[in-house]
Each structure stands twice: as C-alpha cells, then as structure tokens.
Design an enzyme around this catalytic site. Structure first.
Site, mmCIF file in Angstrom:
data_model
loop_
_atom_site.group_PDB
_atom_site.id
_atom_site.type_symbol
_atom_site.label_atom_id
_atom_site.label_comp_id
_atom_site.label_asym_id
_atom_site.label_seq_id
_atom_site.Cartn_x
_atom_site.Cartn_y
_atom_site.Cartn_z
ATOM 1 N N HIS A 68 0.913 -1.123 -0.053
ATOM 2 C CA HIS A 68 -0.140 0.069 -0.125
ATOM 3 C C HIS A 68 0.744 1.406 -0.127
ATOM 4 O O HIS A 68 0.436 2.431 -0.514
ATOM 5 C CB HIS A 68 -0.772 0.016 1.190
ATOM 6 C CG HIS A 68 -2.059 -0.868 1.117
ATOM 7 N ND1 HIS A 68 -3.421 -0.368 1.372
ATOM 8 C CD2 HIS A 68 -2.265 -2.016 1.016
ATOM 9 C CE1 HIS A 68 -4.352 -1.606 0.969
ATOM 10 N NE2 HIS A 68 -3.537 -2.725 0.640
ATOM 11 N N GLY A 82 6.027 6.556 -3.882
ATOM 12 C CA GLY A 82 6.437 5.074 -4.091
ATOM 13 C C GLY A 82 6.903 4.567 -2.574
ATOM 14 O O GLY A 82 6.268 4.905 -1.667
ATOM 15 N N ASP A 209 -6.812 -18.252 1.968
ATOM 16 C CA ASP A 209 -6.765 -19.647 1.631
ATOM 17 C C ASP A 209 -6.655 -20.547 2.792
ATOM 18 O O ASP A 209 -6.594 -20.024 3.944
ATOM 19 C CB ASP A 209 -5.562 -19.853 0.564
ATOM 20 C CG ASP A 209 -4.215 -20.134 1.086
ATOM 21 O OD1 ASP A 209 -4.210 -19.917 2.359
ATOM 22 O OD2 ASP A 209 -3.279 -20.160 0.259
ATOM 23 N N THR A 211 -4.071 -22.092 3.993
ATOM 24 C CA THR A 211 -2.715 -22.411 4.401
ATOM 25 C C THR A 211 -2.148 -21.066 4.547
ATOM 26 O O THR A 211 -1.164 -20.560 4.108
ATOM 27 C CB THR A 211 -1.950 -23.338 3.547
ATOM 28 O OG1 THR A 211 -1.874 -22.593 2.296
ATOM 29 C CG2 THR A 211 -2.374 -24.440 3.507
HETATM 30 CA CA CA Z 1 4.314 5.671 -0.165
#
Ligand code: CA
Length: 345
Positions: A68, A82, A209, A211
């Site tokens: 995120h 970023g 899932d 596992t």
């Molecule tokens: Ca960032």
C-alpha cells in the site's frame, strides 16, 4: 623516447586502475559496514514486531503495508513517492483512504519500533515487510535496499487497487505504476499469507486460503474451486462466494483468475522466484537505486515449504471451476478428513 612515453602512459593508466580498484574496494567495504549495522536492527524488529519470528498477523500486515505504501506512485508522475514510507509518516492522511481501511492497526504497531531503529520510514516499512515475509515457510528472501530518504508527502488517494474494482481498472492502475498483467498475478501470490479484516467486519482475520501460515501456491488452487458460501454476514462489497467455511474470496481475485489466461500452471518454485523479483521492483518504486546499498544479505531465510499443495479435505478435481487450457491441470492429492473450516488469524 616513444617507448618511455608509452610506458609512462601505461604507468599512469595502471595507477588510475589501482585508484579505481581502491575506490571500489572502499565502496564495497562501506556497503558491507552499512549492511552489518542493520543486523541488530533486524533482530530488534523480529523481537518487537514479530514476536521473535512468527508468520502471524503482523507479518501479513507488514507485507500489505509495504504494498500500500509503494503503489502510491505513477510512472507518469504526480502521484506520490512510492516505496518511501509515506504510509507510516503520513498515516493520518493515507490511513483515511478507503483502500487503507484497517491499516491503522499495523501503522500504530510499527511506529514505536520504527522510532527505535533510527531508520528512514521507507527503509523501515520495506525491511519490516522482508523480515515478516521471511517468517513464513516457503517464502522467498525478499531483497532489501538500504538508504531511502524520508518521504516528503502523503501519496494521493485512489492509488491502491480495491477488491471492488473492475479487472480493467486494476490492470490500468498497475500499468500506471509500471506493472504488467503477469506481474499483477505474481503479486497476488501474497494472498497465500493474507487475511481480510474489513471486507466483512463481522469476521476479522479471515484468510484467503486454507494455508495462511505458509507461502505456497494454495491460493491459486482454491481460487479456482467453485464457490458455494459466504463465510460471514452474507455478501459484502468486494466479496464473492467462497468454497470453504472460514475463507474469504475477493471479487478481484475471482475475476482475475477467470479472466484471459496469463500463463499455465505455477509451481511453488516459479511463484517464489518471480515474487521475489516483482516485490523488489515494487519496493524500489520512486527510489534512485544509485543512492541505495543492496543489503539483501541481511534478510533472513525462511523455512522450506514441504509441498506439493493439496486439495482441501473433501475437494477434488471435480470442484475445479476453471483451469488453464494451455497445460494439463496438475495431479493433486486431497487432504484427508471432512471439509475444513479455515481458522481466522
Ligand atoms: Ca508511499
């Protein structure tokens, strides 16, 4: 005369070469020292964030947080820094975005540990993700590059894809951040160690899932099984029918798995190797690698996964709703016993 000049030139050249070698050796030594300085920090993060090395909720959340954080970026500019740790520093802003619902738990958990380490927020978020992931058996040792500068601003809203988004919208958002469709599918293998807290708030910690404590390809098998039930309080936005009690199936995973074929069967080895590379790209978004030191050697190695994967108990090839046409479906055995209820994390 000519020879003496030539030898002088060679001597000068050799001298320059020696200087270059010395500079290289010096740079390598400084890089080694920088990485060595991280070893006690790795231990501190393991102890204070991951209970000494667990593949638990903090490990899952650390990987989610790294994604995120990093995806707040555009190759066309104008979106965010970023992989810069903005999601940790500007958590009051980014935490309000709908896609980051529930992320306040891991930012609150990480913040005091982050302050203890003295790392930049970007280095901390992406090192914590690498360490947490390594606690899950079968996971690749993610790469770690050291030296991100502090983030300068929060990422804007609507950079993180959501399970309610159309496949077209998800592909477009990833393309804007520099990722191809096969890379999206590779990144989705992270759902093998993930759970949903907020899709259905009545059943927090519901895995994708059976596992969730192992980094394997189980999620790619189970997403192909015919869905028959909702694990919690009926259908929620972004949720579709699941094959197993206690398991959450995201609409986006369901649609991508049934979209145009990307590639045939994915073995654990292929997924692990490609996930390592695609995550390295993700965790360097917006960063100038010339200014970073490759300290991947300090990332712990995970325990091996003793595969192969199996159908959950009571399931078989007959429950597979869709399969690749380009290669035969692998022959898998079935876990013994009655159909499981997947436990929350
Ligand atoms: Ca960032």
């Amino acid at each position: 005369m000519v020879f003496s000049r030539l030898s002088a030139i060679i001597t000068v050249a050799l001298g320059a070469l020696k200087l270059a070698d010395a500079a290289t050796v010096g740079a390598v030594a400084r890089a080694h020292d920088a990485c060595t300085s991280l070893v006690p920090i790795v231990q501190l993060i393991q102890t204070n964030l991951f209970d000494g090395g667990e593949c638990g909720e903090e490990a899952h959340s650390a990987l989610r947080l790294a994604f995120h954080d990093a995806i707040g970026f555009s190759v066309n500019g104008g979106k965010g820094g970023g992989a810069d740790g903005s999601i940790l520093i500007f958590n009051k802003t980014e935490g309000l975005f709908h896609a980051n619902n529930g992320i306040d738990e891991i930012t609150a958990r990480q913040f005091p540990v982050f302050q203890e380490t003295g790392l930049s927020a970007g280095d901390f978020v992406h090192l914590a993700a690498a360490i947490g992931t390594s606690n899950c058996p079968g996971a690749p040792s993610l790469k770690f590059f050291f030296g991100r500068p502090p983030p300068v601003a929060a990422a804007p809203d609507l950079t993180v894809p959501e399970p309610t988004d159309s496949v077209t919208a998800i592909i477009a958002r990833f393309a804007d951040a520099g990722f191809s469709v096969p890379e999206i599918v590779t990144l989705l293998s992270s759902h093998t160690i993930a759970a949903a807290d907020k899709v259905d708030p009545t059943i927090p910690g519901t895995p994708f899932d059976s596992t969730v404590g192992t980094f394997d390809t189980q999620v790619f098998l189970e997403v192909l099984l015919k869905g028959t039930l909702f694990p919690g309080n009926g259908s929620q936005p972004g949720e579709v029918l699941s094959p197993l009690h206690g398991e959450m199936r995201l609409q986006s995973d369901f649609l991508i798995a049934r979209g145009p074929p990307v590639s045939g069967k994915k073995t654990s080895a292929v997924v692990t190797a490609t996930f390592k590379e695609v995550m390295a790209k993700m965790q360097l978004l917006g960063q100038d690698t010339d200014n970073l030191v490759d300290c991947s050697s300090i990332v712990p190695t995970s325990a091996p996964f003793d595969g192969p994967i199996k159908f959950p108990a009571s399931f078989s090839q007959a429950d597979v709703e869709i399969a690749c046409t380009e290669s035969p479906f692998p022959s898998l055995s079935t876990v013994a016993g009655p159909a499981p209820t997947v436990a929350p994390v």
